[in-house]
Design a protein around this motif. Structure first.
Motif, short mmCIF file in Angstrom:
data_model
loop_
_atom_site.label_atom_id
_atom_site.label_comp_id
_atom_site.label_asym_id
_atom_site.label_seq_id
_atom_site.Cartn_x
_atom_site.Cartn_y
_atom_site.Cartn_z
N TRP A 198 0.88 -1.32 0.04
CA TRP A 198 -0.22 0.04 -0.06
C TRP A 198 0.79 1.17 -0.01
O TRP A 198 0.35 2.42 -0.56
N ALA A 199 1.99 1.05 0.95
CA ALA A 199 2.88 2.33 0.90
C ALA A 199 3.42 2.69 -0.34
O ALA A 199 3.84 3.68 -0.82
N ALA A 200 3.76 1.57 -1.35
CA ALA A 200 4.45 1.62 -2.62
C ALA A 200 3.58 2.01 -3.78
O ALA A 200 3.88 2.70 -4.63
N ARG A 201 2.08 2.06 -3.45
CA ARG A 201 1.14 2.45 -4.31
C ARG A 201 -0.04 3.13 -3.56
O ARG A 201 -1.06 2.52 -3.58
N PRO A 202 0.37 4.32 -2.85
CA PRO A 202 -0.90 4.62 -1.98
C PRO A 202 -2.08 5.39 -3.08
O PRO A 202 -1.77 5.44 -3.87
N ARG A 203 -2.91 5.62 -2.26
CA ARG A 203 -4.45 5.91 -2.65
C ARG A 203 -4.19 7.15 -3.87
O ARG A 203 -4.44 7.19 -4.90
N GLU A 204 -3.38 8.29 -3.35
CA GLU A 204 -3.23 9.35 -4.26
C GLU A 204 -2.27 9.12 -5.54
O GLU A 204 -2.38 9.88 -6.39
N LEU A 205 -1.83 7.84 -5.64
CA LEU A 205 -1.12 7.48 -6.84
C LEU A 205 -1.90 6.54 -7.77
O LEU A 205 -1.56 5.64 -8.59
N LYS A 206 -3.21 6.29 -7.41
CA LYS A 206 -4.14 5.58 -8.41
C LYS A 206 -4.47 6.17 -9.52
O LYS A 206 -4.37 7.39 -9.49
N TYR A 207 -4.33 5.48 -10.72
CA TYR A 207 -4.65 6.03 -12.19
C TYR A 207 -6.15 6.47 -12.08
O TYR A 207 -6.83 5.76 -11.54
N ALA A 208 -6.21 7.42 -12.83
CA ALA A 208 -7.80 7.88 -13.25
C ALA A 208 -8.54 6.92 -13.96
O ALA A 208 -9.59 6.91 -13.75
N VAL A 209 -7.72 6.49 -14.88
CA VAL A 209 -8.25 5.55 -15.81
C VAL A 209 -7.61 4.06 -15.74
O VAL A 209 -6.21 4.02 -15.68
N ALA A 210 -8.32 2.91 -15.23
CA ALA A 210 -7.79 1.72 -14.91
C ALA A 210 -8.78 0.72 -15.68
O ALA A 210 -10.00 0.84 -15.66
N THR A 211 -7.89 -0.10 -16.51
CA THR A 211 -8.48 -1.10 -17.15
C THR A 211 -7.96 -2.35 -16.73
O THR A 211 -7.21 -2.58 -15.69
N HIS A 212 -8.75 -3.33 -17.03
CA HIS A 212 -8.45 -4.83 -16.80
C HIS A 212 -7.18 -5.37 -17.42
O HIS A 212 -7.32 -5.36 -18.59
N THR A 213 -6.21 -5.79 -16.84
CA THR A 213 -5.08 -6.15 -17.71
C THR A 213 -5.18 -7.73 -17.80
O THR A 213 -5.61 -8.46 -16.93
N LYS A 214 -5.13 -7.96 -19.11
CA LYS A 214 -5.45 -9.40 -19.65
C LYS A 214 -4.27 -10.36 -18.89
O LYS A 214 -3.52 -10.11 -18.66
N GLY A 215 -5.11 -11.60 -18.42
CA GLY A 215 -4.52 -12.56 -17.86
C GLY A 215 -4.43 -12.30 -16.39
O GLY A 215 -3.90 -13.16 -15.70
N VAL A 216 -4.85 -11.23 -15.89
CA VAL A 216 -4.64 -10.93 -14.44
C VAL A 216 -6.29 -11.51 -13.81
O VAL A 216 -7.22 -11.00 -14.07
N SER A 217 -6.08 -12.48 -12.72
CA SER A 217 -7.17 -13.14 -12.31
C SER A 217 -8.07 -12.06 -11.06
O SER A 217 -6.95 -11.46 -10.43
N TRP A 218 -8.98 -12.19 -10.94
CA TRP A 218 -9.68 -11.40 -9.85
C TRP A 218 -9.32 -11.87 -8.62
O TRP A 218 -8.93 -11.01 -7.58
N SER A 219 -8.91 -13.24 -8.52
CA SER A 219 -8.32 -13.73 -7.07
C SER A 219 -7.09 -13.06 -6.87
O SER A 219 -6.54 -12.93 -5.67
N ALA A 220 -5.96 -13.00 -7.82
CA ALA A 220 -4.80 -12.67 -7.70
C ALA A 220 -4.66 -10.96 -7.05
O ALA A 220 -3.85 -10.62 -6.46
#
Lengths: 218, 246
Positions: free
Chosen positions: A79-101
């Motif tokens: 969480w510290a490496a990617r804090p809330r203020e560094l979230k992307y404005a547009v986020a898409t689903h990355t191909k091959g990435v499972s929901w559980s992962a």
């Protein structure tokens, strides 16, 4: 001593693999409840009195505590490496990435809450009473009573589904984290991961389904 | 073609950024994404406005400088290419395109779309080299298995663009570290220090504020060079080996 992120990950993986073995053994023992009341009660009696099982209980608790503690520390670092203020404005689903992962920590919390409920429903009324010198409740009657409540069956099903998703990623991920993987074994381990997760899902869900529909052999 | 661009503008590392919206038209479908940004900057200069800062160098997909997060994907809506190899024909006429910098605590924004990726250099300085002494035979004189040479070459394809960090939900640099460790470990000269190298590079990665790997495979999916997470498994093996040697 500050452990590196990879050391933490290896500890999470090893404790996870230990818990996967426990989960499979627990399933085999639970399935006896569908087959016969006598079998299930004999299994519970064995679990209650066998010295090796008694010695394994603190090891199992330690396994859960280590898995949870290191996973929490691991998640906080991420969480510290990617804090809330560094979230992307547009986020898409990355191909091959499972929901559980992507949701292992949240799934883990659901699993832990389920374990707490499970301990309250069974352990506190059986083994704990034995430790306190009180009379233990009958295990089979506890199962029958609990699964007669549709609300409990639903909660149990949600818990098992959370375990399904958690182990579907956790199984192959554990091998990857301890280095037992390569490009040939990656698809094989991911396939085995799915097989294991489906066995766990179908196996554990078959118990409330059988008891709800009255299909158990009592 | 015409587009609406939502571009992240940030004066410097300390200031708070925000999105600015620009309209752009008369763009040929064969224009590259960076050329489109050049045209936008020309227009902005003519209007007396500050042009958009963005990283670029070779524009051939090999230097790893271009680093834009376009419509929610590192390097935009195409597989195994860098931003400079992306062309406007990949978008529909009239599309709104959102352009953001890499987002990670370890890659702070310098200005607009430019991020500081010096952390990658620091990781390399921690062990991404061969330091064995003595007389080493000429590289071409050492027999190397074809499979090992191929694996080393595949790992060496990493251009250090940082798309793995930008895509990873944890901001982890494991794919970058693994590629560098793997590329050297597969060769006889690099094998000698492989375990030590793995340990020191992972340690540096942690120190610099990168996250840890949770095996989501997002890095592999968005890597412009298609680096496999199998290299991460090798890094993990070498790390364990180093720890056991401690």
């Amino acid at each position: 001593m500050i452990l590196s992120s990879l050391t933490k990950k290896i500890i999470i993986s090893l404790s996870g693999l230990f818990l996967l073995v426990f989960l499979a053994l627990h399933l085999v023992l639970n399935l006896t409840a569908i087959c016969s009341r006598e079998w299930y009660e004999a299994v519970c009696e064995f679990m209650d009195t066998n010295i090796a099982i008694k010695l394994m209980v603190p090891v199992l608790v330690l396994g859960f505590v280590i898995h949870l503690a290191f996973a929490t520390a691991f998640e906080f670092k991420n969480w510290a490496a990617r804090p809330r203020e560094l979230k992307y404005a547009v986020a898409t689903h990355t191909k091959g990435v499972s929901w559980s992962a992507k949701n292992m920590f949240v799934l883990g919390i659901v699993v832990i809450l389920g374990i707490v409920l499970h301990l309250f429903n069974f352990w506190s009324k059986m083994q704990l009473q034995g430790f306190l010198g009180n009379e233990e409740e009958n295990a089979y009657d506890l199962v029958v009573n609990l699964f007669s409540c549709k609300c409990f069956v639903l909660i149990y099903a949600i818990w098992i589904i959370a375990i399904f998703f958690h182990v579907q990623h956790g199984f192959w991920s554990a091998f990857q984290s301890i280095g037992l993987n390569n490009s040939k074994w990656l698809p094989r381990l991911q396939f085995l991961s799915k097989v294991y997760a489906w066995i766990i899902l179908i196996g554990y869900l078959s118990i409330p389904i059988c008891f709800t529909l009255g299909l158990q052999c009592s | 073609m015409k587009f609406t661009l939502k571009v992240w503008r940030q004066k410097n590392a300390k200031s708070k950024g925000r999105f600015e919206t620009y309209k752009i038209d008369n763009i040929s479908p064969d224009t590259s994404f960076l050329e489109m940004l050049d045209i936008l900057n020309n227009n902005l200069v003519h209007e007396g406005k500050e042009p958009v800062a963005f990283d670029h160098d070779c524009r051939e997909g090999i230097c790893g400088m271009c680093s834009l997060y376009i419509n929610g994907r590192a390097h935009g809506p195409d597989d195994e290419i860098t931003t400079c190899q992306l062309h406007m024909r990949k978008f529909k006429d009239g599309d709104t395109i959102t352009i953001e910098p890499w987002r990670s605590a370890a890659f702070p924004v310098v200005k607009d779309l430019v991020v500081n990726r010096r952390a990658f250099d620091q990781i390399l300085q921690a062990g991404g080299f061969i330091s064995i002494s003595g007389i080493v035979p000429d590289a071409n004189a050492i027999p190397i298995r074809k499979e090992d040479a191929d694996e080393s070459m595949d790992a060496s394809a990493c251009i250090g663009c940082g798309a793995c960090v930008a895509t990873c939900k944890n901001g982890s640099a494991m794919l970058f570290v693994a590629a560098r460790v793997s590329a050297l470990e597969r060769l006889p000269q690099g094998k000698i220090e492989a375990a030590k190298r793995a340990k020191s590079m992972v340690q540096k990665m942690d120190e610099l504020g990168f996250g840890a790997c949770s095996n989501t495979q997002a890095c592999e999916a968005e890597c412009p060079k298609g680096i496999s997470i199998a290299h991460i498994a090798r890094l993990n093996r070498l790390f364990i080996q180093a720890k056991l040697q401690d």
